[in-house]
Design an enzyme around this catalytic site. Structure first.
Site, mmCIF file in Angstrom:
data_model
loop_
_atom_site.group_PDB
_atom_site.id
_atom_site.type_symbol
_atom_site.label_atom_id
_atom_site.label_comp_id
_atom_site.label_asym_id
_atom_site.label_seq_id
_atom_site.Cartn_x
_atom_site.Cartn_y
_atom_site.Cartn_z
ATOM 1 N N HIS A 146 45.851 40.163 36.443
ATOM 2 C CA HIS A 146 44.475 40.575 36.163
ATOM 3 C C HIS A 146 44.353 40.563 34.648
ATOM 4 O O HIS A 146 45.316 40.869 33.944
ATOM 5 C CB HIS A 146 44.201 41.986 36.690
ATOM 6 C CG HIS A 146 42.909 42.556 36.183
ATOM 7 N ND1 HIS A 146 41.692 42.190 36.705
ATOM 8 C CD2 HIS A 146 42.652 43.431 35.180
ATOM 9 C CE1 HIS A 146 40.738 42.833 36.051
ATOM 10 N NE2 HIS A 146 41.299 43.594 35.121
ATOM 11 N N CYS B 57 38.804 37.397 37.883
ATOM 12 C CA CYS B 57 38.747 38.144 36.625
ATOM 13 C C CYS B 57 39.164 37.282 35.437
ATOM 14 O O CYS B 57 38.620 37.428 34.329
ATOM 15 C CB CYS B 57 39.637 39.383 36.705
ATOM 16 S SG CYS B 57 41.365 38.997 37.114
#
Length: 147
Positions: A35, A109
């Site tokens: 992420h 993301c």
């Protein structure tokens, strides 16, 4: 420029988090499941999934994204955008990143942080951050063609 930046440049940072403990091994091979969030003016911005057609862009304290294990920060360059101009930019960009459009391979993301970085610095995020999604995208499209 406005008084919020006084003509100074502000660092653009990429905060990278592990999504799995397996990254401890994969990272050294140039892979991993990560992420990422983009840090500008002391706050971090990310993109996540939810079931609604509203923005999935969120703001958190830097290096403290809930649910993820912080790995490292990568310096991406600088921006001369004031805090206020940057907030307006993020609000406009957030309209392209609805929570219900999140996709691990095509719009995750890391795609969001890459979009922010390209807009602010003219450069992409490091390739290793989203490599697994690119490999998945390639594999998915090759399988479609051979099916």
């Amino acid at each position: 420029m406005d008084a919020g930046n006084d003509g100074a440049t502000t660092p653009v940072l990429l905060n990278v988090y592990d999504l799995t403990p397996v990254n401890d091994y994969l990272y050294w091979l140039g892979f991993g499941v990560f992420h990422s969030g983009i840090e500008v003016h002391g706050m971090e911005y990310g993109f996540g999934a939810h079931d609604f057609s509203s923005s999935g862009v969120f703001e958190v304290e830097s290096k403290c994204c809930p649910g993820f294990v912080y790995r490292k920060t990568v310096s991406l360059g600088t921006t001369d955008m004031s805090r206020e101009d940057f907030r307006s930019f993020i609000e406009r960009l957030a309209g392209k990143y609805h929570g219900n459009t999140y996709n691990l391979i095509a719009k995750n993301c890391n795609h969001f942080t890459d979009d922010v970085c390209r807009n602010l610095t003219g450069k992409p995020i490091p390739g290793w951050v989203n490599r697994l999604a690119r490999v998945g995208w390639y594999h998915y499209h090759i399988c479609l063609r051979t099916s």
